[in-house]
Design a protein around this motif. Structure first.
Motif, short mmCIF file in Angstrom:
data_model
loop_
_atom_site.label_atom_id
_atom_site.label_comp_id
_atom_site.label_asym_id
_atom_site.label_seq_id
_atom_site.Cartn_x
_atom_site.Cartn_y
_atom_site.Cartn_z
N ALA A 42 -2.26 1.23 1.83
CA ALA A 42 -1.73 -0.10 2.13
C ALA A 42 -0.22 -0.12 1.93
CB ALA A 42 -2.40 -1.14 1.23
N GLU A 43 0.27 0.57 0.88
CA GLU A 43 1.70 0.62 0.63
C GLU A 43 2.43 1.25 1.82
OE1 GLU A 43 3.25 3.53 -2.07
OE2 GLU A 43 4.78 2.17 -2.85
N THR A 44 1.86 2.34 2.35
CA THR A 44 2.46 3.00 3.51
C THR A 44 2.52 2.06 4.71
OG1 THR A 44 1.57 5.10 2.71
CG2 THR A 44 2.34 5.05 4.97
N PRO A 253 -8.91 -6.13 -0.94
CA PRO A 253 -9.60 -7.09 -0.08
C PRO A 253 -10.98 -7.51 -0.59
CG PRO A 253 -8.65 -5.33 1.24
CD PRO A 253 -8.40 -4.97 -0.18
N ASP A 254 -11.78 -6.56 -1.08
CA ASP A 254 -13.16 -6.90 -1.44
C ASP A 254 -13.27 -7.95 -2.55
OD1 ASP A 254 -14.24 -5.45 0.52
OD2 ASP A 254 -14.98 -3.80 -0.71
N ILE A 255 -12.27 -8.03 -3.42
CA ILE A 255 -12.35 -9.03 -4.49
C ILE A 255 -12.14 -10.42 -3.89
CG2 ILE A 255 -9.93 -9.14 -5.30
CD1 ILE A 255 -12.95 -8.90 -7.63
N LYS A 316 -5.56 -8.74 4.53
CA LYS A 316 -5.44 -7.50 3.77
C LYS A 316 -6.36 -6.40 4.31
CE LYS A 316 -3.48 -8.52 -0.63
NZ LYS A 316 -3.09 -7.65 -1.73
N LYS A 317 -7.41 -6.84 5.01
CA LYS A 317 -8.46 -5.93 5.45
C LYS A 317 -7.90 -4.77 6.27
CE LYS A 317 -11.07 -7.69 8.41
NZ LYS A 317 -11.94 -8.60 9.18
N GLY A 318 -6.91 -5.07 7.13
CA GLY A 318 -6.43 -4.06 8.05
C GLY A 318 -5.36 -3.14 7.49
N ARG B 145 -11.35 5.06 2.21
CA ARG B 145 -11.60 3.76 1.60
C ARG B 145 -13.06 3.64 1.20
NH1 ARG B 145 -10.09 0.23 6.86
NH2 ARG B 145 -8.92 2.03 7.50
N ILE B 146 -13.41 2.56 0.50
CA ILE B 146 -14.80 2.36 0.11
C ILE B 146 -15.50 1.63 1.25
CG2 ILE B 146 -16.33 1.27 -1.56
CD1 ILE B 146 -14.17 1.63 -3.66
#
Lengths: 321, 327
Positions: A42-44, A253-255, A316-318, B145-146
């Protein structure tokens, strides 16, 4: 009509040209560690989009978790005469020689996400990192504010034993909680930052604390362990988010999916946007000569159900988490 | 023949009961069991439920070790099968998901078997290849990823139950029975022991040692693939970075605690599974005890040392000698 379009086009072209000239497009090289985790991915991707926003010519070198690759990448950036170098150091020592080369070439270096050994402080312009002690404090303060004066037994899922992030997040939370006599950490075990271990540890916490009745809140050092713990609570017939409050760190994202479903309460963000502040610091330094502080601390923002979790999840998912 | 104790399983059973008793003292509700959503619920059930993946691994591992081999790749195979199962679960019917995940396990087993049995590479080196590469393959499948899923059919493998018994426990029990029937109900077990005891002599005596070795690696990887499906179903997602990480060592430890020698030959399936339960009972006990996590590994090491010392023929010989001297 045609004339109008033409003038319009001309104006846009001119404007574009003018913009190009005044900003003198910067070229910045980024030596990224690799893709060790979802956060890193995600940082990248965030750093790429932040570069695009500021019209920076951005080059990323993936070091595949090896310091020698990072040193090679920095040397090649120096040879290319880039305007600045971003470095996410895989280890904290062994950078002196290559950073001195960059200094000799008058190329500023900005550290992202991790710091290096204090001996090399004069070798880089600034470091953009998060304060993991502060992350723990934000989590603890939220909990204290939410439970008020009610007595509250907290169980803690620690990160990997020996990891500095885990130690810092524990320290910050402990400091915040120590100010409130009604909050007590009754159990604390390591869940190794993983879902599976988080679930297993939470299962045993629930059994050891009267089927979960004595637990008022869970604090996890990362969201993944919390996702596992949420499952453990559900399987034990408890309602996470209602029977037991949850607060964790990272904001993956999952949280947000769990918060949207009412099964989690809060998360503290470890922002993947470390490059944005770094770009701004470099641009200000180049344009106006503003010397940035040695440490730029990123915001540890708290998210709850009030922050439209579904929308954040979608955005955030993508990112590659 | 008192010195033959290690084969009898007494130390293992004693160790298991002793650890359960210790768990009961640190956590008085240890033996409390109730029904929760039609499924047994309690700390003792956790021991069996959490121990199931390692028990499955040890079922395959004990056969491999009996042929004087070792399989370091089981953790990576778990990650691969879990990754495949989780990626397909929401778009494909269960039989396809299972066939793909177990099929991947089968391929991994054939690969290991090929390297060891046909090409004659040392097992520890041969399986090290897949141990390292396998996790990479799993990460490629999940793209790092998970990967989460919601398909209830696959979720059953982690959270379902058979007559109140958690599905992972029921599956492991079923696999134990199948393996027992296959290995002990036929001459297969004898041939595996013969291969491990002396491969050359066995080959000359007419035992198909190549086929035997191949078969045990395939069975081991199949067990690992099944464990991988359970591990993925447990957290409703595949975590390629962590699924099965270091579990190969737990599986080897379970086999050794179960009294099977790393030098091959005679083996015991039931005690290997008991070995896995001993390890898990210890883990659960540590979690219940409220010790600081820094002590986890120290406690574990001490208990393992004690269990292994209990099995040492030299030490029981020494005990015998001492008792004679004192008389």
């Amino acid at each position: 009509m045609i004339r109008m379009t033409l003038t319009g086009l001309l104006a846009t072209a001119l404007a574009g040209f003018a913009c190009q000239v005044s900003a003198a497009q910067l070229t910045i090289g980024f030596s990224q560690i690799g893709s060790e985790s979802g956060w890193r991915a995600a940082e990248t991707s965030v750093s790429k989009s932040e570069a695009k926003k500021r019209n920076v010519n951005f080059k990323i070198a993936d070091a595949q978790q090896k310091q020698e690759n990072q040193i090679k990448a920095i040397r090649s950036f120096i040879a290319q005469k880039v305007d600045a170098i971003f470095l996410a150091p895989v280890v904290s020592t062994g950078w002196d020689a290559v950073l001195k080369e960059a200094q000799a070439a008058k190329i500023p270096v900005v550290l992202l996400d991790r710091d290096i050994d204090p001996s090399g402080k004069e070798l880089y312009l600034t470091a953009v990192t998060s304060d993991s002690v502060h992350e723990g404090e934000v989590a603890g303060d939220w909990l204290a504010k939410t439970v008020g004066s009610k007595a509250c037994n907290v169980v803690e899922l620690q990160g990997t034993v020996g990891a500095s992030v885990a130690a810092n997040r524990k320290k910050g939370f402990d400091t915040a909680v120590a100010k409130h006599a009604n909050l007590k950490v009754v159990r604390s075990q390591t869940g190794d930052f993983t879902r599976a271990k988080g679930k297993e540890v939470m299962e045993s916490f629930i059994k050891a604390e009267g089927g979960g009745k004595n637990i008022c809140a869970v604090y996890a050092h990362n969201d993944d362990m919390m996702v596992g713990a949420i499952q453990a609570m559900k399987e034990a017939g408890l309602k996470p988010g209602k029977d037991i409050l949850t607060v964790s760190i990272d904001a993956v994202p999952d949280i947000f999916k769990a918060i949207a479903a009412g099964e989690a309460n809060a998360t503290v963000e470890l922002t993947p946007d470390m490059a944005g502040p770094a770009f701004d610091a470099i641009i200000a330094w180049k344009d106006k000569g503003t010397v940035p502080p040695k440490w730029i601390q990123t915001e540890s923002k708290l998210y709850t159900a009030a922050d439209n979790p579904q929308k954040i999840y979608d955005s955030k998912k993508g990112l590659g988490y | 023949m008192a010195l033959r104790l290690p084969r009898s399983g007494v130390p293992q059973v004693l160790a298991f009961l002793a650890i359960l008793a210790i768990n009961w003292t640190v956590s008085p509700q240890f033996f409390d069991i109730r029904l929760q959503d039609g499924r047994l619920f309690g700390s003792l059930i956790d021991v069996f439920n959490r121990g199931a993946p390692v028990a499955l691994l040890s079922l395959g591992m004990v056969l491999v070790i009996a042929t004087r081999g070792i399989d370091l790749s089981v953790g990576a195979v778990m990650a691969i099968s879990g990754a495949i199962a989780a990626s397909l679960a929401d778009t494909h019917p269960l039989p396809v998901v299972l066939a793909a995940a177990l099929g991947a396990g089968l391929l991994c087993g054939l690969w290991n078997g090929l390297l060891v049995a046909v090409l004659g590479i040392q097992p520890i080196v041969a399986t090290l290849i897949l141990m390292v590469a396998g996790r990479g393959i799993a990460q490629l499948i999940t793209e790092g990823r998970i990967v989460t899923f919601t398909a209830p059919e696959l979720v059953w493998f982690g959270g379902g139950s058979v007559l109140g018994i958690p599905a992972p426990v029921a599956i492991t029990l079923g696999m134990l029975l199948v393996t027992l029937i296959l290995v002990r109900g036929t001459a297969l077990g004898l041939m595996i022991e013969a291969t491990g005891g002396n491969a050359r002599a066995s080959a000359l005596a007419g035992v198909g040692t190549t086929a035997m070795t191949m078969a045990v690696y395939v069975w081991c990887s199949l067990c690992a693939a099944l464990a991988g499906i359970i591990a993925a179903a447990d957290i409703l997602g595949a975590d390629a970075n962590n699924a099965g990480l270091w579990l190969e060592l737990d599986a080897i430890l379970a086999v050794v605690i179960g009294g099977t020698s790393l030098f091959g030959g005679r083996f015991s399936l039931v005690y290997a599974v008991l070995g896995a339960l001993i390890i898990q009972a210890m883990n659960t006990g540590i979690l219940l005890s409220g010790f600081r996590p820094e002590f986890n590994l120290v406690v574990k090491a001490v208990v393992v040392l004690v269990v292994l010392l209990m099995q040492s023929p030299r030490l029981s010989g020494l005990g015998l000698l001492l008792s004679r001297v004192s008389k």
